[in-house]
Design a protein around this motif. Structure first.
Motif, PDB file in Angstrom:
ATOM      1  N   LYS A 129       6.980   8.527 -77.381  1.00 37.22           N
ATOM      2  CA  LYS A 129       8.215   8.207 -76.667  1.00 37.22           C
ATOM      3  C   LYS A 129       9.288   9.280 -76.880  1.00 37.22           C
ATOM      4  O   LYS A 129       9.354   9.901 -77.944  1.00 37.22           O
ATOM      5  CB  LYS A 129       8.761   6.857 -77.131  1.00 37.22           C
ATOM      6  CG  LYS A 129       7.863   5.681 -76.802  1.00 37.22           C
ATOM      7  CD  LYS A 129       8.442   4.393 -77.358  1.00 37.22           C
ATOM      8  CE  LYS A 129       7.531   3.203 -77.084  1.00 37.22           C
ATOM      9  NZ  LYS A 129       8.056   1.958 -77.685  1.00 37.22           N
ATOM     10  N   ASP A 130      10.141   9.449 -75.858  1.00 35.80           N
ATOM     11  CA  ASP A 130      11.239  10.412 -75.955  1.00 35.80           C
ATOM     12  C   ASP A 130      12.173  10.088 -77.118  1.00 35.80           C
ATOM     13  O   ASP A 130      12.749  10.989 -77.728  1.00 35.80           O
ATOM     14  CB  ASP A 130      12.038  10.452 -74.651  1.00 35.80           C
ATOM     15  CG  ASP A 130      11.307  11.199 -73.546  1.00 35.80           C
ATOM     16  OD1 ASP A 130      10.720  12.253 -73.844  1.00 35.80           O
ATOM     17  OD2 ASP A 130      11.318  10.737 -72.395  1.00 35.80           O
TER      18      ASP A 130
ATOM     19  N   ASN B 248      16.689  12.429 -71.685  1.00 36.27           N
ATOM     20  CA  ASN B 248      15.447  11.915 -71.082  1.00 36.27           C
ATOM     21  C   ASN B 248      15.291  10.425 -71.326  1.00 36.27           C
ATOM     22  O   ASN B 248      14.837   9.675 -70.446  1.00 36.27           O
ATOM     23  CB  ASN B 248      14.238  12.658 -71.649  1.00 36.27           C
ATOM     24  CG  ASN B 248      14.124  14.077 -71.132  1.00 36.27           C
ATOM     25  OD1 ASN B 248      14.725  14.430 -70.110  1.00 36.27           O
ATOM     26  ND2 ASN B 248      13.374  14.915 -71.834  1.00 36.27           N
TER      27      ASN B 248
ATOM     28  N   GLU C 202      17.670   8.680 -68.943  1.00 35.72           N
ATOM     29  CA  GLU C 202      17.225   8.741 -67.549  1.00 35.72           C
ATOM     30  C   GLU C 202      16.003   7.869 -67.303  1.00 35.72           C
ATOM     31  O   GLU C 202      15.828   7.320 -66.211  1.00 35.72           O
ATOM     32  CB  GLU C 202      16.931  10.194 -67.172  1.00 35.72           C
ATOM     33  CG  GLU C 202      18.196  11.046 -67.077  1.00 35.72           C
ATOM     34  CD  GLU C 202      17.913  12.502 -66.769  1.00 35.72           C
ATOM     35  OE1 GLU C 202      16.728  12.911 -66.907  1.00 35.72           O
ATOM     36  OE2 GLU C 202      18.854  13.218 -66.408  1.00 35.72           O
ATOM     37  N   ARG C 203      15.172   7.714 -68.322  1.00 36.45           N
ATOM     38  CA  ARG C 203      13.955   6.907 -68.165  1.00 36.45           C
ATOM     39  C   ARG C 203      14.211   5.425 -68.379  1.00 36.45           C
ATOM     40  O   ARG C 203      13.714   4.581 -67.649  1.00 36.45           O
ATOM     41  CB  ARG C 203      12.887   7.389 -69.150  1.00 36.45           C
ATOM     42  CG  ARG C 203      11.573   6.618 -69.076  1.00 36.45           C
ATOM     43  CD  ARG C 203      10.502   7.280 -69.903  1.00 36.45           C
ATOM     44  NE  ARG C 203      10.167   8.602 -69.369  1.00 36.45           N
ATOM     45  CZ  ARG C 203       9.265   9.412 -69.923  1.00 36.45           C
ATOM     46  NH1 ARG C 203       8.619   9.037 -71.015  1.00 36.45           N
ATOM     47  NH2 ARG C 203       9.009  10.588 -69.396  1.00 36.45           N
ATOM     48  N   ASP C 204      15.021   5.101 -69.387  1.00 35.59           N
ATOM     49  CA  ASP C 204      15.211   3.705 -69.782  1.00 35.59           C
ATOM     50  C   ASP C 204      16.546   3.122 -69.329  1.00 35.59           C
ATOM     51  O   ASP C 204      16.717   1.899 -69.359  1.00 35.59           O
ATOM     52  CB  ASP C 204      15.112   3.563 -71.306  1.00 35.59           C
ATOM     53  CG  ASP C 204      13.778   4.020 -71.848  1.00 35.59           C
ATOM     54  OD1 ASP C 204      12.820   4.111 -71.058  1.00 35.59           O
ATOM     55  OD2 ASP C 204      13.694   4.296 -73.059  1.00 35.59           O
TER      56      ASP C 204
END
Length: 237
Positions: A119-120, A156, A159-161
């Motif tokens: 995960k980021d 990131n 932006e993803r979560d």
């Protein structure tokens, strides 16, 4: 109490090779920081607990933290074996860790996380801790390098979560790392987002953002930049 041994051992099962190994931790009673930077980097009188966050399997070399993936897919196993496992020379990392050893464990954990596409959040945390290690040594160039890598990973994550009411710390860190790396305009935007988001109820993070916002204003004025102009541009967009 002064004679208390600062380290104790715990047993961990490797999620790659399934072997059990021992890794060291600092006793909870000795974890009190003497000071803390605004991006949560902590300083200690004796053993630094951050030096012992990474657990390294001495047999296969898989390095992780408590928050890392605890189960690996076949594809992740193959990727780790190709990038790290096939080149690993068995060695121990239990007991006292020097700064150099701590840095080695973090960079190994970073390589492992990248190889399995973890995960980021994990990548961001590892990169941030590496930046702190360089800060302890006064190596500003490497600290800045890894702060920028960490910032990219935190963005990131956002932006993803996305961010909910319980993730004020993420917004704060993105703002603070932008400030620390000289991206003042972006820092304004992220601190403002945290302060003005009605969903966020974390009073401590909102207060911290306001404090850093005041510091940021001074820095921007010194650099002959206008924070109010940036806010006006945000409101108009």
């Amino acid at each position: 109490m002064s004679d208390l041994v600062p380290l104790y051992s715990i047993k961990v099962k490797c999620c790659y090779c399934d072997r059990e190994f021992e890794t060291s931790r600092v006793r909870p009673s000795l974890k009190k920081a003497i000071r803390r930077d605004t991006d949560f980097c902590s300083y200690y009188k004796a053993e630094n607990p951050d030096f012992y966050v990474v657990r390294v399997c001495p047999t296969c070399g898989f390095a992780s933290t408590e928050n890392s993936a605890d189960k690996l897919s076949d594809a992740q196993r193959a990727a780790f074996k190709e990038r790290i496992g096939n080149r690993w020379n068995p060695r121990q990392f239990d007991g006292h860790r020097s700064w150099e050893t701590a840095l080695e464990t973090y960079k190994l954990a970073l390589l492992c996380a990248q190889s399995i596409n973890d995960k980021d959040r994990i990548l961001a945390s590892l990169l941030h801790h590496i930046a702190w290690l360089y800060r302890y040594k006064g190596d500003t160039e490497q600290e800045q390098r890894f702060l920028k890598f960490s910032l990219e990973s935190y963005i990131n994550v956002f932006e993803r979560d996305g961010v909910g009411g319980n993730d004020a710390r993420l917004l704060y860190l993105i703002g603070e790392l932008n400030r620390r790396t000289g991206n003042f305009s972006d820092a304004v935007k992220w601190f403002s987002r945290l302060i003005n988001d009605q969903r966020i109820m974390d009073a401590a993070m909102i207060r911290a953002a306001r404090e850093q916002w005041s510091l940021l204003r001074e820095q921007m004025r010194d650099a002959k930049l206008d924070p109010d102009a940036i806010l006006s541009e945000m409101e108009g967009s």
